[in-house]
Design a protein around this motif. Structure first.
Motif, PDB file in Angstrom:
ATOM      1  N   ARG A 167       1.506 -15.384   3.186  1.00 56.05           N
ATOM      2  CA  ARG A 167       0.190 -16.027   3.084  1.00 56.05           C
ATOM      3  C   ARG A 167       0.151 -17.326   3.896  1.00 56.05           C
ATOM      4  O   ARG A 167      -0.857 -17.639   4.530  1.00 56.05           O
ATOM      5  CB  ARG A 167      -0.173 -16.280   1.627  1.00 56.05           C
ATOM      6  CG  ARG A 167      -0.643 -15.041   0.914  1.00 56.05           C
ATOM      7  CD  ARG A 167      -1.018 -15.319  -0.553  1.00 56.05           C
ATOM      8  NE  ARG A 167      -1.636 -14.189  -1.181  1.00 56.05           N
ATOM      9  CZ  ARG A 167      -1.004 -13.093  -1.593  1.00 56.05           C
ATOM     10  NH1 ARG A 167       0.281 -12.977  -1.414  1.00 56.05           N
ATOM     11  NH2 ARG A 167      -1.662 -12.104  -2.160  1.00 56.05           N
TER      12      ARG A 167
ATOM     13  N   HIS B 107      -2.758  -8.765   7.588  1.00 59.81           N
ATOM     14  CA  HIS B 107      -3.303  -7.990   6.470  1.00 59.81           C
ATOM     15  C   HIS B 107      -2.239  -7.773   5.405  1.00 59.81           C
ATOM     16  O   HIS B 107      -1.122  -7.370   5.704  1.00 59.81           O
ATOM     17  CB  HIS B 107      -3.811  -6.638   6.988  1.00 59.81           C
ATOM     18  CG  HIS B 107      -4.493  -5.820   5.954  1.00 59.81           C
ATOM     19  ND1 HIS B 107      -5.779  -6.062   5.547  1.00 59.81           N
ATOM     20  CD2 HIS B 107      -4.051  -4.766   5.228  1.00 59.81           C
ATOM     21  CE1 HIS B 107      -6.116  -5.186   4.619  1.00 59.81           C
ATOM     22  NE2 HIS B 107      -5.083  -4.388   4.415  1.00 59.81           N
TER      23      HIS B 107
ATOM     24  N   THR C 105      -1.956  -5.440   2.221  1.00 58.33           N
ATOM     25  CA  THR C 105      -2.600  -4.323   1.542  1.00 58.33           C
ATOM     26  C   THR C 105      -2.568  -4.547   0.034  1.00 58.33           C
ATOM     27  O   THR C 105      -1.510  -4.793  -0.539  1.00 58.33           O
ATOM     28  CB  THR C 105      -1.897  -2.998   1.889  1.00 58.33           C
ATOM     29  OG1 THR C 105      -2.043  -2.771   3.292  1.00 58.33           O
ATOM     30  CG2 THR C 105      -2.483  -1.824   1.127  1.00 58.33           C
ATOM     31  N   ASP C 106      -3.718  -4.457  -0.588  1.00 64.76           N
ATOM     32  CA  ASP C 106      -3.840  -4.516  -2.043  1.00 64.76           C
ATOM     33  C   ASP C 106      -3.499  -3.123  -2.565  1.00 64.76           C
ATOM     34  O   ASP C 106      -4.299  -2.196  -2.450  1.00 64.76           O
ATOM     35  CB  ASP C 106      -5.262  -4.929  -2.427  1.00 64.76           C
ATOM     36  CG  ASP C 106      -5.479  -4.985  -3.918  1.00 64.76           C
ATOM     37  OD1 ASP C 106      -4.619  -4.491  -4.682  1.00 64.76           O
ATOM     38  OD2 ASP C 106      -6.527  -5.525  -4.332  1.00 64.76           O
ATOM     39  N   CYS C 107      -2.328  -2.969  -3.100  1.00 68.97           N
ATOM     40  CA  CYS C 107      -1.841  -1.637  -3.491  1.00 68.97           C
ATOM     41  C   CYS C 107      -2.566  -1.079  -4.710  1.00 68.97           C
ATOM     42  O   CYS C 107      -2.465   0.109  -4.986  1.00 68.97           O
ATOM     43  CB  CYS C 107      -0.340  -1.683  -3.712  1.00 68.97           C
ATOM     44  SG  CYS C 107       0.546  -2.047  -2.181  1.00 68.97           S
ATOM     45  N   SER C 108      -3.307  -1.895  -5.417  1.00 73.57           N
ATOM     46  CA  SER C 108      -4.109  -1.355  -6.519  1.00 73.57           C
ATOM     47  C   SER C 108      -5.322  -0.615  -5.987  1.00 73.57           C
ATOM     48  O   SER C 108      -5.874   0.242  -6.665  1.00 73.57           O
ATOM     49  CB  SER C 108      -4.562  -2.477  -7.465  1.00 73.57           C
ATOM     50  OG  SER C 108      -5.508  -3.324  -6.828  1.00 73.57           O
ATOM     51  N   LYS C 109      -5.720  -0.910  -4.747  1.00 74.26           N
ATOM     52  CA  LYS C 109      -6.889  -0.264  -4.140  1.00 74.26           C
ATOM     53  C   LYS C 109      -6.495   0.718  -3.047  1.00 74.26           C
ATOM     54  O   LYS C 109      -7.053   1.786  -2.931  1.00 74.26           O
ATOM     55  CB  LYS C 109      -7.814  -1.319  -3.530  1.00 74.26           C
ATOM     56  CG  LYS C 109      -8.403  -2.266  -4.535  1.00 74.26           C
ATOM     57  CD  LYS C 109      -9.235  -3.304  -3.843  1.00 74.26           C
ATOM     58  CE  LYS C 109      -9.783  -4.304  -4.849  1.00 74.26           C
ATOM     59  NZ  LYS C 109     -10.477  -5.391  -4.182  1.00 74.26           N
ATOM     60  N   ASP C 110      -5.533   0.303  -2.212  1.00 73.66           N
ATOM     61  CA  ASP C 110      -5.214   1.072  -1.016  1.00 73.66           C
ATOM     62  C   ASP C 110      -4.004   1.985  -1.165  1.00 73.66           C
ATOM     63  O   ASP C 110      -3.656   2.687  -0.249  1.00 73.66           O
ATOM     64  CB  ASP C 110      -4.950   0.118   0.159  1.00 73.66           C
ATOM     65  CG  ASP C 110      -6.158  -0.723   0.505  1.00 73.66           C
ATOM     66  OD1 ASP C 110      -7.275  -0.283   0.187  1.00 73.66           O
ATOM     67  OD2 ASP C 110      -5.987  -1.804   1.072  1.00 73.66           O
TER      68      ASP C 110
ATOM     69  N   LEU D 273       1.476  -0.118  -6.835  1.00 77.19           N
ATOM     70  CA  LEU D 273       1.625  -1.384  -7.556  1.00 77.19           C
ATOM     71  C   LEU D 273       3.048  -1.563  -8.069  1.00 77.19           C
ATOM     72  O   LEU D 273       3.547  -2.688  -8.129  1.00 77.19           O
ATOM     73  CB  LEU D 273       0.643  -1.459  -8.725  1.00 77.19           C
ATOM     74  CG  LEU D 273      -0.742  -1.965  -8.381  1.00 77.19           C
ATOM     75  CD1 LEU D 273      -1.664  -1.883  -9.593  1.00 77.19           C
ATOM     76  CD2 LEU D 273      -0.692  -3.392  -7.874  1.00 77.19           C
TER      77      LEU D 273
ATOM     78  N   ASN E  72       2.383  -7.428  -5.612  1.00 77.06           N
ATOM     79  CA  ASN E  72       1.647  -8.532  -4.982  1.00 77.06           C
ATOM     80  C   ASN E  72       1.087  -8.166  -3.625  1.00 77.06           C
ATOM     81  O   ASN E  72       0.691  -9.031  -2.849  1.00 77.06           O
ATOM     82  CB  ASN E  72       2.549  -9.765  -4.867  1.00 77.06           C
ATOM     83  CG  ASN E  72       3.009 -10.226  -6.226  1.00 77.06           C
ATOM     84  OD1 ASN E  72       2.198 -10.600  -7.059  1.00 77.06           O
ATOM     85  ND2 ASN E  72       4.310 -10.159  -6.474  1.00 77.06           N
ATOM     86  N   GLY E  73       1.078  -6.871  -3.310  1.00 75.50           N
ATOM     87  CA  GLY E  73       0.575  -6.403  -2.035  1.00 75.50           C
ATOM     88  C   GLY E  73       1.702  -6.175  -1.037  1.00 75.50           C
ATOM     89  O   GLY E  73       2.833  -6.613  -1.234  1.00 75.50           O
TER      90      GLY E  73
END
Length: 162
Positions: free
Chosen positions: A46, A57, A59-64, A73, A78-79
């Motif tokens: 970050r 980028h 990746t938000d693993c809860s979405k992608d 997840l 934490n992505g």
């Protein structure tokens, strides 16, 4: 693998913990790297995004996560950082490129800058620095890119090369 000059320091940063980063260093024969840094909370990632690579980028693993069985997840709470390259000449960034995963680039496996072209930019910035000239960070978008399936298979690593 080509041996780098002792003056060149090459680091990898990944979204796994340090033990997984150490295992990758050994298993993938990354002996040219000074170190692989496990950043499972993406704190350093970050910072790099906020300071140098706004396109970096995570990746938000809860979405992608459905895109890849590894991006869950459980594996990346934490992505997962996506591929990027950031080279410095001294303390100044010379080249900074980040992948935004899409279906067209096989979620980041294609379209990475050609290593020889990246090194050409870095050497050019080093020469300018040696001559006392200033340079701006190149975003790598105009460099030749990886385009074959063989290259894509070698590129299936989600990490930042620093």
């Amino acid at each position: 693998m080509t041996k780098l000059s002792s003056r060149v320091k090459l680091y990898g940063i990944c979204s796994e913990d340090q033990s997984d980063a150490n295992r990758a260093y050994a298993d993938w024969n990354l002996s040219n790297y000074s170190s692989i840094i496990g950043d499972d909370k993406n704190v350093l990632v970050r910072y790099i995004r906020d300071t140098y690579l706004p396109k970096l980028h995570i990746t938000d693993c809860s979405k992608d996560g459905a895109r890849s069985p590894e991006l869950t997840l459980k594996n990346f709470p934490n992505g997962a950082v996506q591929p990027a390259v950031l080279f410095f000449v001294g303390t100044k960034p010379a080249l900074g490129w980040a992948c935004v995963p899409t279906a067209a680039n096989l979620q980041g496996s294609l379209g990475r800058p050609d290593p020889a072209a990246v090194w050409g930019v870095v050497k050019g910035c080093k020469a300018m620095d040696d001559e006392g000239k200033t340079f701006e960070m190149d975003d790598g978008e105009d460099l030749p890119q990886t385009v074959t399936l063989g290259q894509a298979c070698r590129n299936c690593c989600n990490c930042i090369i620093l």
